[in-house]
Design a protein around this motif. Sequence first.
Motif, PDB file in Angstrom:
ATOM      1  N   ARG A   1      55.115  30.835  36.027  1.00 17.00           N
ATOM      2  CA  ARG A   1      54.104  30.095  35.255  1.00 17.00           C
ATOM      3  C   ARG A   1      53.104  29.403  36.185  1.00 17.00           C
ATOM      4  N   ARG A   2      53.626  28.856  37.281  1.00 17.96           N
ATOM      5  CA  ARG A   2      52.727  28.208  38.248  1.00 17.96           C
ATOM      6  C   ARG A   2      51.756  29.230  38.838  1.00 17.96           C
ATOM      7  N   MET A   3      52.295  30.377  39.155  1.00 14.46           N
ATOM      8  CA  MET A   3      51.444  31.414  39.729  1.00 14.46           C
ATOM      9  C   MET A   3      50.339  31.822  38.755  1.00 14.46           C
ATOM     10  N   LEU A   4      50.711  31.945  37.477  1.00 10.73           N
ATOM     11  CA  LEU A   4      49.702  32.287  36.464  1.00 10.73           C
ATOM     12  C   LEU A   4      48.585  31.252  36.440  1.00 10.73           C
ATOM     13  N   ARG A   5      48.996  29.973  36.373  1.00  5.93           N
ATOM     14  CA  ARG A   5      47.967  28.933  36.304  1.00  5.93           C
ATOM     15  C   ARG A   5      47.125  28.953  37.574  1.00  5.93           C
ATOM     16  N   ASN A   6      47.778  29.128  38.683  1.00  6.97           N
ATOM     17  CA  ASN A   6      47.076  29.127  39.967  1.00  6.97           C
ATOM     18  C   ASN A   6      45.986  30.198  40.008  1.00  6.97           C
ATOM     19  N   ILE A   7      46.374  31.438  39.745  1.00  9.07           N
ATOM     20  CA  ILE A   7      45.407  32.525  39.923  1.00  9.07           C
ATOM     21  C   ILE A   7      44.369  32.554  38.813  1.00  9.07           C
ATOM     22  N   LEU A   8      44.683  31.956  37.653  1.00  9.81           N
ATOM     23  CA  LEU A   8      43.694  31.943  36.576  1.00  9.81           C
ATOM     24  C   LEU A   8      42.758  30.736  36.662  1.00  9.81           C
ATOM     25  N   THR A   9      43.176  29.693  37.347  1.00  7.34           N
ATOM     26  CA  THR A   9      42.317  28.513  37.476  1.00  7.34           C
ATOM     27  C   THR A   9      41.304  28.687  38.604  1.00  7.34           C
ATOM     28  N   ARG A  10      41.759  29.284  39.698  1.00  4.99           N
ATOM     29  CA  ARG A  10      40.927  29.339  40.900  1.00  4.99           C
ATOM     30  C   ARG A  10      39.551  29.961  40.692  1.00  4.99           C
ATOM     31  N   PRO A  11      39.431  31.047  39.923  1.00  2.00           N
ATOM     32  CA  PRO A  11      38.120  31.698  39.853  1.00  2.00           C
ATOM     33  C   PRO A  11      37.041  30.888  39.149  1.00  2.00           C
ATOM     34  N   GLY A  12      37.406  29.918  38.297  1.00  3.89           N
ATOM     35  CA  GLY A  12      36.373  29.209  37.548  1.00  3.89           C
ATOM     36  C   GLY A  12      35.705  30.108  36.518  1.00  3.89           C
ATOM     37  N   PHE A  13      36.499  30.774  35.705  1.00  2.00           N
ATOM     38  CA  PHE A  13      35.946  31.672  34.683  1.00  2.00           C
ATOM     39  C   PHE A  13      34.996  30.933  33.742  1.00  2.00           C
ATOM     40  N   THR A  14      33.940  31.597  33.342  1.00  3.04           N
ATOM     41  CA  THR A  14      33.055  31.035  32.328  1.00  3.04           C
ATOM     42  C   THR A  14      33.718  31.163  30.957  1.00  3.04           C
ATOM     43  N   GLY A  15      33.114  30.495  29.963  1.00  2.44           N
ATOM     44  CA  GLY A  15      33.625  30.586  28.603  1.00  2.44           C
ATOM     45  C   GLY A  15      33.672  32.028  28.113  1.00  2.44           C
ATOM     46  N   ALA A  16      32.617  32.775  28.398  1.00  5.68           N
ATOM     47  CA  ALA A  16      32.570  34.168  27.960  1.00  5.68           C
ATOM     48  C   ALA A  16      33.676  34.988  28.641  1.00  5.68           C
ATOM     49  N   GLU A  17      33.903  34.690  29.902  1.00 11.30           N
ATOM     50  CA  GLU A  17      34.945  35.409  30.641  1.00 11.30           C
ATOM     51  C   GLU A  17      36.339  35.083  30.095  1.00 11.30           C
ATOM     52  N   VAL A  18      36.527  33.812  29.727  1.00  6.01           N
ATOM     53  CA  VAL A  18      37.826  33.422  29.162  1.00  6.01           C
ATOM     54  C   VAL A  18      38.054  34.164  27.842  1.00  6.01           C
ATOM     55  N   GLN A  19      37.020  34.212  27.004  1.00 11.68           N
ATOM     56  CA  GLN A  19      37.144  34.923  25.733  1.00 11.68           C
ATOM     57  C   GLN A  19      37.427  36.419  25.970  1.00 11.68           C
ATOM     58  N   PHE A  20      36.747  36.952  26.944  1.00 10.08           N
ATOM     59  CA  PHE A  20      36.949  38.346  27.308  1.00 10.08           C
ATOM     60  C   PHE A  20      38.409  38.596  27.702  1.00 10.08           C
ATOM     61  N   LEU A  21      38.955  37.687  28.529  1.00 10.35           N
ATOM     62  CA  LEU A  21      40.333  37.845  28.989  1.00 10.35           C
ATOM     63  C   LEU A  21      41.325  37.646  27.851  1.00 10.35           C
ATOM     64  N   ARG A  22      41.005  36.768  26.916  1.00 12.22           N
ATOM     65  CA  ARG A  22      41.894  36.619  25.759  1.00 12.22           C
ATOM     66  C   ARG A  22      41.939  37.926  24.974  1.00 12.22           C
ATOM     67  N   GLY A  23      40.775  38.548  24.875  1.00 10.21           N
ATOM     68  CA  GLY A  23      40.740  39.857  24.216  1.00 10.21           C
ATOM     69  C   GLY A  23      41.572  40.888  24.981  1.00 10.21           C
ATOM     70  N   VAL A  24      41.507  40.821  26.289  1.00 11.01           N
ATOM     71  CA  VAL A  24      42.284  41.744  27.110  1.00 11.01           C
ATOM     72  C   VAL A  24      43.778  41.551  26.852  1.00 11.01           C
ATOM     73  N   VAL A  25      44.200  40.288  26.829  1.00  8.69           N
ATOM     74  CA  VAL A  25      45.621  39.993  26.600  1.00  8.69           C
ATOM     75  C   VAL A  25      46.050  40.482  25.223  1.00  8.69           C
ATOM     76  N   ARG A  26      45.218  40.155  24.208  1.00 12.60           N
ATOM     77  CA  ARG A  26      45.534  40.601  22.844  1.00 12.60           C
ATOM     78  C   ARG A  26      45.658  42.115  22.777  1.00 12.60           C
ATOM     79  N   SER A  27      44.710  42.759  23.432  1.00  9.46           N
ATOM     80  CA  SER A  27      44.674  44.215  23.356  1.00  9.46           C
ATOM     81  C   SER A  27      45.888  44.849  24.046  1.00  9.46           C
ATOM     82  N   LEU A  28      46.265  44.238  25.191  1.00 10.58           N
ATOM     83  CA  LEU A  28      47.434  44.765  25.899  1.00 10.58           C
ATOM     84  C   LEU A  28      48.685  44.623  25.051  1.00 10.58           C
ATOM     85  N   ALA A  29      48.753  43.508  24.326  1.00  4.87           N
ATOM     86  CA  ALA A  29      49.965  43.231  23.550  1.00  4.87           C
ATOM     87  C   ALA A  29      49.970  43.978  22.220  1.00  4.87           C
TER      88      ALA A  29
END
Lengths: 260, 260
Positions: B220-248
């Motif tokens: 869990r720490r690793m997840l937060r670490n690698i997802l926090t560091r890039p500074g994703f924009t709002g659009a990028e976060v939404q995009f990644l949520r779509g990616v997660v949904r789609s994978l699942a």
Amino acid sequence: MQPLPPPPPPPEMPPNPPAVILVRPQLGMNIGAVARAMLNFGLTDLRLVQPRDGWPNPEAGPSAAGADALIDAARVYGSVADAIADCGLTIGTAMTTRDMIRRVTSPAGAVAEIRALPGRCALLFGPERTGLTREDLLHCHALCTIPSNPEFGSLNLAQSVAVMGYAWVMAHDAPPPTWIVNHEGPAPQDELTGLIAALEAQLAENGWFNPAPGRSESARRMLRNILTRPGFTGAEVQFLRGVVRSLANPRRRRGDQADQ
Amino acid sequence: MQPLPPPPPPPEMPPNPPAVILVRPQLGMNIGAVARAMLNFGLTDLRLVQPRDGWPNPEAGPSAAGADALIDAARVYGSVADAIADCGLTIGTAMTTRDMIRRVTSPAGAVAEIRALPGRCALLFGPERTGLTREDLLHCHALCTIPSNPEFGSLNLAQSVAVMGYAWVMAHDAPPPTWIVNHEGPAPQDELTGLIAALEAQLAENGWFNPAPGRSESARRMLRNILTRPGFTGAEVQFLRGVVRSLANPRRRRGDQADQ
């Protein structure tokens, strides 16, 4: 994402740091906190003028948080003049100029000047409650105002020292102010003090000081004020001492010139 | 004497100052001193995460020295995540990076980034004794290291806030860092937290987390670490949520594609 900038280089502690002079500090705890802030930024010369509760003060140790060497090495002086005797440039921190005519600079400007000078310089900080008095500021070549909220300008003593220390470290690549370039820098303060003392003594001997209450003190303040502000070099101070001597002791009176 | 430079202009308090977040502060006296340093530099949004001695704390008032409005308005949070929920950029102050991969910046660099962003940003400060933990730093997009003496790096809490406040005020004419130009800026932290939570939930549902002691937390720490560091924009976060949904939840399995 665009490429990230590289991390900043490790900090460098600049050489020849200024003395930090606390004038009539009140709380030992604050003196300790000042030592901590100083050492963090590579400032090591702590001087105390008339610390209220004497010195050493056991309350300074805990808040120094390991900067004990500065506490142990701190020197105590009976007056501002004594504390800055070896300093060529003294900059006082003050929120206002208290109606004095003095150059006012920023923390970055102050440290840039200090960096440009070869000799010892000093940063002067006033007591916690009141700050530096007009009398203290007469000893300063320039005043430094830490920027602050127009509606709330208030930092504690160690916070102010921390800000100046940070500015000091950050000045390492700032260009020196142009006006000081090719300038040998102000004389050590005791040379200036010698000039002022000689001038005052001569004026006293000549009956120049008004005996009315307060008038003499006012005149002495004015002398210090106008002679400190320019930042005379050592050569200029010697020159002025010669001027004073010559005015007081003419080699010959005007009427004698024809005899030469 | 060469001509003296003009006095510096009166300070301007920059708009949209960052929140100052104290994580598990210990002494009320230090919280008050932080409020004083903040207000001096026009910082007004004070947030406390799990203050050790509760809140309000009567010991904060005296050292605030008049900055009572900040003390009164301070908000208390149960976690760092809650405290930074509305912040698009969180910068943690730390002497070391504690072996994390994070961008490290200077006080001047940190405030230049904050100045360049339209939304709310935060400066995170750790407890007096220990500073921010690795866990706290996982919530930060970047770390800020106040320059210090390699042999003595130690400032108290309010001194650190004073230095950051000074840097904030001095940034008013600094150019924003080029890498952030044309960049809408990181998403508010709660959007990122939502992404991380959704991803974790999905991974848990999928049995991805190793049940061995500590392994799940480490992941869990690793997840937060690698997802926090890039500074994703709002659009990028939404995009990644779509990616997660789609994978699942694939709309159709690979074998169905021919039916379309």
